[in-house]
Write a protein that holds these residues in place. Structure first.
Motif, PDB file in Angstrom:
ATOM      1  N   ASP A   1       0.832  -1.211   0.000  1.00  0.00           N
ATOM      2  CA  ASP A   1       0.000   0.000   0.000  1.00  0.00           C
ATOM      3  C   ASP A   1       0.860   1.253   0.000  1.00  0.00           C
ATOM      4  OD1 ASP A   1      -2.334  -1.442  -0.032  1.00  0.00           O
ATOM      5  OD2 ASP A   1      -2.586  -1.446   2.142  1.00  0.00           O
ATOM      6  N   LEU A   2       2.023   1.179   0.630  1.00  0.00           N
ATOM      7  CA  LEU A   2       2.939   2.320   0.610  1.00  0.00           C
ATOM      8  C   LEU A   2       3.451   2.559  -0.805  1.00  0.00           C
ATOM      9  CD1 LEU A   2       4.253   4.358   2.581  1.00  0.00           C
ATOM     10  CD2 LEU A   2       6.186   2.786   2.776  1.00  0.00           C
ATOM     11  N   LYS A   3       3.787   1.490  -1.500  1.00  0.00           N
ATOM     12  CA  LYS A   3       4.297   1.616  -2.868  1.00  0.00           C
ATOM     13  C   LYS A   3       3.215   2.067  -3.845  1.00  0.00           C
ATOM     14  CE  LYS A   3       7.821  -1.976  -2.238  1.00  0.00           C
ATOM     15  NZ  LYS A   3       8.219  -3.367  -2.579  1.00  0.00           N
ATOM     16  N   SER A   4       1.999   1.599  -3.637  1.00  0.00           N
ATOM     17  CA  SER A   4       0.916   1.941  -4.578  1.00  0.00           C
ATOM     18  C   SER A   4       0.166   3.197  -4.174  1.00  0.00           C
ATOM     19  CB  SER A   4      -0.061   0.769  -4.700  1.00  0.00           C
ATOM     20  OG  SER A   4      -0.652   0.468  -3.455  1.00  0.00           O
ATOM     21  N   GLY A   5       0.505   3.764  -3.013  1.00  0.00           N
ATOM     22  CA  GLY A   5      -0.113   5.020  -2.603  1.00  0.00           C
ATOM     23  C   GLY A   5      -1.561   4.891  -2.198  1.00  0.00           C
ATOM     24  N   LYS A   6      -1.860   3.922  -1.344  1.00  0.00           N
ATOM     25  CA  LYS A   6      -3.235   3.700  -0.899  1.00  0.00           C
ATOM     26  C   LYS A   6      -3.361   3.938   0.602  1.00  0.00           C
ATOM     27  CE  LYS A   6      -4.744   0.299  -4.340  1.00  0.00           C
ATOM     28  NZ  LYS A   6      -5.244  -1.085  -4.529  1.00  0.00           N
ATOM     29  N   ILE A   7      -4.493   4.494   0.979  1.00  0.00           N
ATOM     30  CA  ILE A   7      -4.841   4.659   2.389  1.00  0.00           C
ATOM     31  C   ILE A   7      -5.875   3.594   2.713  1.00  0.00           C
ATOM     32  CG2 ILE A   7      -5.891   6.180   4.097  1.00  0.00           C
ATOM     33  CD1 ILE A   7      -3.104   7.065   3.261  1.00  0.00           C
ATOM     34  N   VAL A   8      -5.443   2.600   3.496  1.00  0.00           N
ATOM     35  CA  VAL A   8      -6.268   1.429   3.800  1.00  0.00           C
ATOM     36  C   VAL A   8      -6.129   1.116   5.285  1.00  0.00           C
ATOM     37  CG1 VAL A   8      -6.743  -0.987   3.178  1.00  0.00           C
ATOM     38  CG2 VAL A   8      -5.666   0.535   1.512  1.00  0.00           C
ATOM     39  N   THR A   9      -7.183   0.610   5.893  1.00  0.00           N
ATOM     40  CA  THR A   9      -7.108   0.175   7.288  1.00  0.00           C
ATOM     41  C   THR A   9      -6.803  -1.322   7.326  1.00  0.00           C
ATOM     42  OG1 THR A   9      -9.505  -0.202   7.310  1.00  0.00           O
ATOM     43  CG2 THR A   9      -8.711   1.923   8.114  1.00  0.00           C
ATOM     44  N   PRO A  10      -6.037  -1.803   8.327  1.00  0.00           N
ATOM     45  CA  PRO A  10      -5.708  -3.235   8.395  1.00  0.00           C
ATOM     46  C   PRO A  10      -6.945  -4.115   8.582  1.00  0.00           C
ATOM     47  CG  PRO A  10      -4.245  -1.950   9.806  1.00  0.00           C
ATOM     48  CD  PRO A  10      -5.346  -1.029   9.376  1.00  0.00           C
ATOM     49  N   LEU A  11      -7.882  -3.651   9.391  1.00  0.00           N
ATOM     50  CA  LEU A  11      -9.147  -4.352   9.621  1.00  0.00           C
ATOM     51  C   LEU A  11     -10.258  -3.600   8.899  1.00  0.00           C
ATOM     52  CD1 LEU A  11      -8.721  -5.108  13.444  1.00  0.00           C
ATOM     53  CD2 LEU A  11      -8.445  -6.711  11.538  1.00  0.00           C
ATOM     54  N   PRO A  12     -11.483  -4.120   8.853  1.00  0.00           N
ATOM     55  CA  PRO A  12     -12.573  -3.376   8.231  1.00  0.00           C
ATOM     56  C   PRO A  12     -12.638  -1.944   8.752  1.00  0.00           C
ATOM     57  CG  PRO A  12     -13.308  -5.583   8.769  1.00  0.00           C
ATOM     58  CD  PRO A  12     -11.926  -5.446   9.337  1.00  0.00           C
TER      59      PRO A  12
END
Length: 573
Positions: free
Chosen positions: A232-243
């Motif tokens: 996600d760091l490489k692809s530039g995404k803001i994501v949470t580990p869990l839902p």
């Protein structure tokens, strides 16, 4: 090449004309350059597209390209960091501890991005932070070195502060120590039961995958225990580990952190995260569960950051603007949904205006200017407090909704007031016309001088009142200034107005006018006019003498006394 270009077009990734893109990653096995038509993204974006050219982004309605996210394979330590980590490993060896030490969160992320970070948070797998700090001090005593003070920040589950944190200085750097944790929620309770957890459990309970990475001090290696932090760091995404909704309800401040990191790094929040952030349950949790100080701190980091407009745009689009900048109930006039667009719109205009004219603000001046621009549509909105006193809504937002410094509220309100007054003076500056007595645009009494000096007096009074924020106030006033230009030429016209008024203020020598000392002080006024004592009369004469000095900057003390004496005699007569 033609087949590749045709395939990309068939997939619906782009359309239009004039783009050359170079692909060097899978699924293309060799570097290739493809000319594509006008690169306008069709959503949803695919993972392949992300890997190929996530550098394309849309900004202010125009398409711009940026470099892909470059992530280092290994972390390069500074000499100071080597000293700190060597000392921590020495403590482990001295006491034969099996404790695993891991640097967590933002430090790992920033170091992998090639940025320096001085915020070191260390997670421990089998002891509390304060216990380890005590071991460090025991080691320092055994080594004949001076011990360090240890500060402990207690947990506060009601405000989503679940962990006790210990802090101490090592080699002049503050280090936070905290234990790894896992959580168990009892039925009908939103407060978790805390217990020691594994590094993997701790990684999954963090706010974002890009912040879930560890640097293992024992093994000198990066650990990605969610399996997607690095990707996600490489692809530039803001994501949470869990839902995301589960993550946000655990600590609703994570919504604002997701927005801040998305704006700061220009990463994309995934759709599931945005849906959860706009959820009514999450909005209620932000209002009810998070202290206003923590909310204000996050907003302050956004406004002071590198992409404040983008951050506030996200806050607005997710329906969080008035959840964060919570106004009182009895506003006059009432605040409508249209104020969202107006507030963010003014901030966007202010940001571009500032860069357009090349105005060099200090960090604090820029911060106050952006707050003032964001809240410009509310500058005349008031409410009745508990004592039935009319109070500006802007004051309430700073003091109650964000819990920021009282001086921030005062400064922003002063900026709004000065901007309105400067707005009324702009036509006289631009036209060069003299200001007649009946044309003074706000309630103030100006001394009897030649009409050609009245504008100088009023500009001087304003600059003296707002001090070194006068350029910020002038820039705000030009945002409010009406002109007949087209939309495209509007910002350029405002820049010309700003430059012309700024030039006039500088030509009149009013830049540092607040530093001018009065020629005659209060005691001298009492003595020369034989008043006997101070009071309102002395204050009134001080106001008049200030105006005289503004009108006649080269005037001497004797001339000032002569004018005051004659005016006093005329008043008595």
């Amino acid at each position: 090449m033609a087949k590749i270009s045709e395939k990309i077009t068939q997939l619906g990734w782009f359309y239009g004309s004039s783009l050359t893109a170079t692909f060097t990653r899978k699924p293309l096995l060799v570097p290739a350059t493809v000319k594509l038509n006008n690169p306008l993204f069709h959503f949803p974006r695919t993972q392949v597209l992300y890997r190929c050219c996530r550098a394309m982004s849309k900004t202010n309605g125009t398409l711009s390209s940026s470099r892909p996210v470059m992530v280092k394979e290994n972390i390069d330590l500074t000499d100071k960091e080597k000293q700190i980590f060597d000392r921590l490993r020495a403590v482990l060896r001295h006491f034969s501890l099996e404790t695993k030490l891991r640097v967590a969160g933002g430090w790992v992320r920033d170091k992998l991005l090639g940025k320096e970070c001085y915020d070191i948070d260390i997670a421990l797998d089998n002891m509390l932070g304060r216990e380890f700090c005590e071991k460090v001090n025991e080691y320092l005593v055994a080594s004949g070195e001076e011990t360090q003070g240890v500060g402990v920040i207690q947990s506060n589950p009601d405000q989503s502060k679940h962990l006790e944190t210990a802090r101490m200085r090592l080699f002049d750097v503050w280090i936070d120590f905290v234990n790894l944790r896992s959580e168990d929620y009892c039925e009908n309770s939103r407060i978790p039961t805390m217990q020691f957890g594994t590094a993997e459990q701790d990684a999954y309970r963090r706010d974002l995958t890009i912040n879930s990475l560890f640097y293992n001090i024992n093994t000198c290696s990066v650990e990605d225990l969610t399996g997607r932090g690095l990707e996600d760091l490489k692809s530039g995404k803001i994501v949470t580990p869990l839902p995301p909704k589960e993550t946000f309800l655990d600590d609703p401040l994570r919504v604002l952190r997701a927005i801040r990191f998305s704006a700061r790094f220009e990463f994309e929040m995934v759709e599931e995260l945005k849906v959860a952030a706009a959820d009514n349950d999450v909005k209620s949790a932000i209002s009810d569960k998070i202290s206003r100080e923590r909310i204000g701190h996050e907003i302050d980091l956004m406004v002071s950051g590198n992409q404040p407009v983008k951050a506030m745009t996200y806050v607005s689009e997710l329906g969080l603007l008035w959840v964060v900048f919570t106004p009182p109930e009895n506003c006059d006039p009432s605040i409508s949904k249209e104020h969202d667009k107006a507030c963010v719109g003014y901030m966007d205009l202010a940001w571009r205006h500032m860069h357009g004219v090349g105005c060099s603000f200090s960090d604090e001046q820029r911060r106050l200017y952006l707050y003032a621009s964001l809240l410009l549509p509310l500058r005349k909105t008031v409410y009745l407090d508990n004592k039935k006193k009319t109070v500006p809504v802007v004051n309430h937002i700073f003091r109650n909704s964000l819990k920021l410094k009282a001086s921030d509220a005062d400064d922003v309100m002063r900026l709004h007031s000065a901007a309105e007054k400067l707005l009324s003076l702009i036509p006289f500056v631009l036209s060069g016309d003299n200001m007649q007595t009946g044309e003074i645009p706000w309630e103030t009494e100006v001394i009897d001088v030649d009409v050609s000096l009245k504008l100088r007096i009023l500009l001087g009074l304003l600059v003296r009142e707002i001090k070194d924020l006068w350029r910020a106030a002038l820039m705000l006033s030009t945002l409010l200034y009406k002109n007949d230009s087209s939309v495209e030429g509007d910002l350029e016209k405002r820049g010309q107005v700003f430059t012309e008024v700024e030039r006039e203020i500088l030509k009149l020598g009013l830049d540092k006018v607040w530093e001018i000392k009065p020629l005659i002080n209060g005691k001298d006024i009492i003595r020369l006019l034989e008043l006997g004592k101070g009071g309102p009369v002395v204050s009134e004469w001080q106001r008049k003498l200030l105006q005289w000095q503004l009108a006649y900057p080269s005037g001497s003390v004797e001339e000032c006394i002569d004018w005051m004496t004659r005016q006093a005699q005329l008043k008595q007569a």
